[in-house]
Design an enzyme around this catalytic site. Structure first.
Site, PDB file in Angstrom:
ATOM      1  N   ASN A   1       0.847  -1.195   0.000  1.00  0.00           N
ATOM      2  CA  ASN A   1       0.000   0.000   0.000  1.00  0.00           C
ATOM      3  C   ASN A   1       0.880   1.242   0.000  1.00  0.00           C
ATOM      4  O   ASN A   1       2.111   1.146   0.017  1.00  0.00           O
ATOM      5  CB  ASN A   1      -0.963  -0.027   1.194  1.00  0.00           C
TER       6      ASN A   1
ATOM      7  N   ASP B   1      -4.644  -6.604   5.681  1.00  0.00           N
ATOM      8  CA  ASP B   1      -5.571  -7.463   6.420  1.00  0.00           C
ATOM      9  C   ASP B   1      -5.534  -8.902   5.900  1.00  0.00           C
ATOM     10  O   ASP B   1      -5.895  -9.823   6.612  1.00  0.00           O
ATOM     11  CB  ASP B   1      -6.995  -6.904   6.308  1.00  0.00           C
TER      12      ASP B   1
ATOM     13  N   LYS C   1       8.666 -17.463 -10.090  1.00  0.00           N
ATOM     14  CA  LYS C   1       8.031 -16.326 -10.745  1.00  0.00           C
ATOM     15  C   LYS C   1       6.897 -16.839 -11.639  1.00  0.00           C
ATOM     16  O   LYS C   1       7.109 -17.752 -12.443  1.00  0.00           O
ATOM     17  CB  LYS C   1       9.079 -15.579 -11.584  1.00  0.00           C
TER      18      LYS C   1
ATOM     19  N   ILE D   1      -2.569  -7.135  14.683  1.00  0.00           N
ATOM     20  CA  ILE D   1      -1.478  -6.980  15.660  1.00  0.00           C
ATOM     21  C   ILE D   1      -1.943  -6.137  16.849  1.00  0.00           C
ATOM     22  O   ILE D   1      -1.738  -6.502  18.007  1.00  0.00           O
ATOM     23  CB  ILE D   1      -0.235  -6.335  14.991  1.00  0.00           C
TER      24      ILE D   1
ATOM     25  N   PHE E   1      -4.214   3.726  15.015  1.00  0.00           N
ATOM     26  CA  PHE E   1      -4.372   4.791  14.027  1.00  0.00           C
ATOM     27  C   PHE E   1      -5.513   4.426  13.095  1.00  0.00           C
ATOM     28  O   PHE E   1      -5.727   3.241  12.797  1.00  0.00           O
ATOM     29  CB  PHE E   1      -3.079   4.988  13.218  1.00  0.00           C
TER      30      PHE E   1
ATOM     31  N   LYS F   1     -13.391   1.659  15.699  1.00  0.00           N
ATOM     32  CA  LYS F   1     -12.118   0.931  15.905  1.00  0.00           C
ATOM     33  C   LYS F   1     -11.735   0.885  17.376  1.00  0.00           C
ATOM     34  O   LYS F   1     -11.183  -0.106  17.862  1.00  0.00           O
ATOM     35  CB  LYS F   1     -10.998   1.586  15.088  1.00  0.00           C
TER      36      LYS F   1
ATOM     37  N   LYS G   1     -11.223  -2.871  18.622  1.00  0.00           N
ATOM     38  CA  LYS G   1      -9.853  -3.288  18.996  1.00  0.00           C
ATOM     39  C   LYS G   1      -9.626  -3.217  20.496  1.00  0.00           C
ATOM     40  O   LYS G   1      -8.570  -3.607  20.986  1.00  0.00           O
ATOM     41  CB  LYS G   1      -8.829  -2.410  18.274  1.00  0.00           C
TER      42      LYS G   1
HETATM   43  N1  CTP Z   1      -3.626  -2.937  12.567  1.00  0.00           N
HETATM   44  C1  CTP Z   1      -2.822  -3.933  13.063  1.00  0.00           C
HETATM   45  N2  CTP Z   1      -2.798  -5.151  12.484  1.00  0.00           N
HETATM   46  C2  CTP Z   1      -3.569  -5.431  11.410  1.00  0.00           C
HETATM   47  C3  CTP Z   1      -4.401  -4.413  10.887  1.00  0.00           C
HETATM   48  C4  CTP Z   1      -4.409  -3.168  11.485  1.00  0.00           C
HETATM   49  O1  CTP Z   1      -2.101  -3.701  14.040  1.00  0.00           O
HETATM   50  N3  CTP Z   1      -3.535  -6.642  10.869  1.00  0.00           N
HETATM   51  C5  CTP Z   1      -3.657  -1.625  13.221  1.00  0.00           C
HETATM   52  C6  CTP Z   1      -3.086  -0.503  12.404  1.00  0.00           C
HETATM   53  O2  CTP Z   1      -1.703  -0.347  12.622  1.00  0.00           O
HETATM   54  C7  CTP Z   1      -3.889   0.692  12.907  1.00  0.00           C
HETATM   55  C8  CTP Z   1      -5.241   0.103  13.150  1.00  0.00           C
HETATM   56  O3  CTP Z   1      -4.997  -1.257  13.419  1.00  0.00           O
HETATM   57  O4  CTP Z   1      -3.428   1.148  14.147  1.00  0.00           O
HETATM   58  C9  CTP Z   1      -6.096   0.252  11.945  1.00  0.00           C
HETATM   59  O5  CTP Z   1      -7.197  -0.503  12.100  1.00  0.00           O
HETATM   60  P1  CTP Z   1      -7.924  -1.263  10.887  1.00  0.00           P
HETATM   61  O6  CTP Z   1      -9.322  -1.482  11.315  1.00  0.00           O
HETATM   62  O7  CTP Z   1      -7.215  -2.424  10.444  1.00  0.00           O
HETATM   63  O8  CTP Z   1      -7.798  -0.159   9.812  1.00  0.00           O
HETATM   64  P2  CTP Z   1      -8.087  -0.317   8.364  1.00  0.00           P
HETATM   65  O9  CTP Z   1      -7.323  -1.441   7.739  1.00  0.00           O
HETATM   66  O10 CTP Z   1      -7.951   1.033   7.779  1.00  0.00           O
HETATM   67  O11 CTP Z   1      -9.612  -0.788   8.527  1.00  0.00           O
HETATM   68  P3  CTP Z   1     -10.757  -0.661   7.506  1.00  0.00           P
HETATM   69  O12 CTP Z   1     -10.174  -1.186   6.255  1.00  0.00           O
HETATM   70  O13 CTP Z   1     -11.829  -1.469   8.108  1.00  0.00           O
HETATM   71  O14 CTP Z   1     -11.071   0.812   7.498  1.00  0.00           O
END
Ligand code: CTP
Length: 400
Positions: free
Chosen positions: A213, A281, A291, A311, A327, A341, A345
């Protein structure tokens, strides 16, 4: 401008690293400091007082007996009374020895001895041959200076002007400025351990391709620096990014979300965990170890996905979790989404911003979202925001 309003006396002693001090003086002024240069006789063998006067925009002080250098004819007292710090760069072994023993046989050593110690800290950037640095006499003197409240900047390890290699190289001007800026920061996180994730992750599809990303890592790296400047012991688990490691921060490089998870778990326990990384995710469940080739019919490959561990949620669910900060980069309904969130979380604080600010921009407006309410942090550069955020986190853990 991190040194606005600061007045620094920059002392130079006789070492070849004096050429770096020319740039140091410029950079200190770029950060807003005013600089009074003081040179020993030996320093002037390497760089002229004329050059340093041109760079600093002030006459250089070189003589203890120069009555014009201070209104009261006592430059050894007057020059430091308005100074927030004395930075000696380069500091030779001989200068260090003299200060350690309280000698005052030229203007610079007299300034060091006569300074008001509660107001004007002495910062010393050693520069010498590795054997001189490692000599027990120098090490004794350095230990004495530390015990006396003198701050050591470096030295670094590396190639030396004499052709030898090892500790004794003076820090580079940019590193010195970073350390001087850090010195002036308040230390509300002293004695605390802080762990961060930052940057993107990269989930392989095959040995040369993957899913990632646009996270630049800038916010996480700025926070790591701000936390370290605030006195914390900082570990930064970073996804793929070419950003330079902030000084004094322990960096662990990872590629995938699963490596990031493992590195975080290994770095526990800590007092504060800040999850800034944009973690994938999902990972590809069937990555190819070769490859993937375009076959004759050019049929697209089929990728299957499986979930990565969350995490932040995992750390927050530990029996005795650190203070966890998440974040949320959202394109709309910023605060509402951050509130969701916070709940999903189970963390006490989520920092929300707009997605368009979060990826690659140099500044942002932030919202601190917690059960008690929302605190906006108005738009500012990433380092300024990071310093505010560190202060907010420190205030919250102090209340725990
Ligand atoms: N995070 C994490 N581990 C993951 C996914 C996210 O620690 N596997 C943490 C990110 O570092 C951030 C927060 O979770 O602090 C973001 O939450 P998340 O819901 O995963 O954000 P997005 O991916 O933006 O969610 P969405 O796509 O639902 O908006």
């Amino acid at each position: 401008m991190e040194l606005t309003g600061k007045h620094l006396v920059v002392g130079m002693t006789g070492g070849i690293a004096a050429y770096k001090t020319c740039e140091l003086v410029r950079r200190l002024q770029d950060e807003g400091a005013t600089v009074q240069v003081v040179m020993t006789a030996a320093a002037q063998q390497f760089v002229t007082a004329t050059a340093m006067q041109a760079l600093s925009g002030r006459p250089v002080a070189t003589e203890q007996w120069d009555h014009a250098a201070a209104d009261n004819g006592m430059p050894h007292i007057a020059l430091t009374r308005a100074a927030d710090a004395i930075v000696v760069a380069p500091a030779t072994a001989h200068f260090i020895a003299r200060v350690a023993h309280g000698l005052a046989d030229d203007l610079l050593t007299t300034l060091a001895l006569a300074r008001n110690r509660s107001r004007t800290t002495l910062l010393i950037a050693p520069a010498m041959n590795v054997e001189m640095w490692e000599n027990p006499a120098t090490q004794r003197n350095v230990a004495q200076l530390r015990a006396d409240g003198v701050a050591l900047l470096g030295p670094a390890q590396g190639d030396q002007a004499c052709g030898e290699t090892g500790y004794g190289r003076m820090l580079e001007p940019g590193e010195l400025v970073e350390d001087i800026v850090a010195f002036f920061q308040p230390k509300p996180l002293a004695g605390k351990r802080l762990l961060l994730t930052a940057g993107p992750t990269f989930e392989p599809i095959d040995p040369v391709r993957g899913i990632t990303n646009l996270s630049s890592g800038k916010t996480g790296f700025a926070l790591a620096r701000a936390a370290r400047d605030a006195g914390a012991e900082v570990t930064l688990v970073a996804g793929p990014t070419s950003l330079a490691t902030p000084r004094g921060v322990k960096r662990v490089d990872v590629t995938t979300a699963s490596e990031m998870h493992d590195a975080v778990m290994r770095a526990l326990p800590v007092d504060v965990f800040v999850a800034v990384a944009a973690v994938a995710d999902w990972r590809v469940a069937n990555p190819s170890d070769r490859k993937i080739k375009k076959n004759a019919k050019a049929t697209p490959p089929t990728l299957r996905f499986e979930p990565n561990a969350d995490i932040l949620a995992t750390v927050a669910a530990l029996p005795t979790p650190p203070f966890c900060v998440g974040f949320a980069a959202e394109s709309e309904d910023v605060v509402e989404n951050a509130r969701r969130k916070l709940a999903s979380k189970k963390v006490p604080l989520v920092v929300a911003n707009r997605a368009q600010d979060a990826f690659g921009a140099d500044g942002a407006e932030l919202f601190l979202v917690e059960a008690a309410g929302v605190t906006p942090l108005p738009h500012a550069g990433k380092l300024a925001q990071a310093r505010r955020l560190v202060a907010e986190i420190a205030a919250r853990i102090a209340r725990r």
